[in-house]
Scaffold this active site. Sequence first.
Site, PDB file in Angstrom:
ATOM      1  N   ASP A 140      11.514  79.745  14.622  1.00 43.59           N
ATOM      2  CA  ASP A 140      10.337  79.596  15.478  1.00 43.59           C
ATOM      3  C   ASP A 140      10.431  78.249  16.183  1.00 43.59           C
ATOM      4  O   ASP A 140       9.748  77.273  15.829  1.00 43.59           O
ATOM      5  CB  ASP A 140       9.062  79.711  14.649  1.00 43.59           C
ATOM      6  CG  ASP A 140       8.913  81.086  14.023  1.00 43.59           C
ATOM      7  OD1 ASP A 140       9.401  82.063  14.631  1.00 43.59           O
ATOM      8  OD2 ASP A 140       8.329  81.191  12.932  1.00 43.59           O
ATOM      9  N   LYS A 170       7.471  92.922  16.739  1.00 34.99           N
ATOM     10  CA  LYS A 170       6.276  93.707  16.377  1.00 34.99           C
ATOM     11  C   LYS A 170       5.875  94.661  17.502  1.00 34.99           C
ATOM     12  O   LYS A 170       4.754  94.625  18.018  1.00 34.99           O
ATOM     13  CB  LYS A 170       5.121  92.778  16.016  1.00 34.99           C
ATOM     14  CG  LYS A 170       5.418  91.843  14.848  1.00 34.99           C
ATOM     15  CD  LYS A 170       4.222  90.946  14.546  1.00 34.99           C
ATOM     16  CE  LYS A 170       4.524  89.967  13.425  1.00 34.99           C
ATOM     17  NZ  LYS A 170       5.506  88.919  13.820  1.00 34.99           N
TER      18      LYS A 170
END
Length: 237
Positions: free
Chosen positions: A17, A68
């Site tokens: 990230d 996702k």
Amino acid sequence: MAPVDIPDRDRLIVALDLPDLRVAEAMVDRLGDSVGFYKIGYQLAYAGGLPLARALVGAGKKVFVDLKLHDIGNTVARGVESLSHLGASFLTVHAYPQTMKAAVEARGSSKVKILAVTVLTSYDDRDLADAGYRFGVRDLVEARARQAQAIGVDGLVCSPEEAAHLRGIVGPEMDLVTPGIRPAGAAAGDQKRIMTPAKAIAAGASYLVVGRPVLDAPDPKAAADAIVAEIAAARGS
């Protein structure tokens, strides 16, 4: 019990990230052989980081593409078809029946495993109520897990707090991938349902996703090594 044929090092998935490709590549170099599995999520993917997936796979690493996916079935299917060419081991979709079915069917002959995200680890019962759900976290996670297994999804992304309960529902074959992992003494940050690496493994988690406790550590390589050692100790390796 989680599948036992996974090397301890590969049970740790480090979440890249990070803001751009250059920073991510530097972190991978810094972690070296201590980490064999990386997650690429929104931040890095949208900063041009998806080509890193191919590079990591080419270097013998495993990759988890965590986007996702959630849309109408045709759109999800086309996205899965495109992403399957990256060589990733895992790809996430939200645990809605049409989304999961489309992803499983679109995977085709590729080796990518489809993981269904049950309930985000930053959510608790109050958050779900505020969003209009009539179920609490535990009931919603269980319902989505049963649907995912029936559809043929390969694994679930869940809080470590739900791992033991879900392992009893889905059995030993489905992968349980748990974010919300914090070594003892680490800050919880924006996660609400967290657990230490050892406790998560004992609860039945197959893989642990760790970001900030590794990326923000003074010595990321040492932090990763410590988590792998904790995983090994929990498994009696």
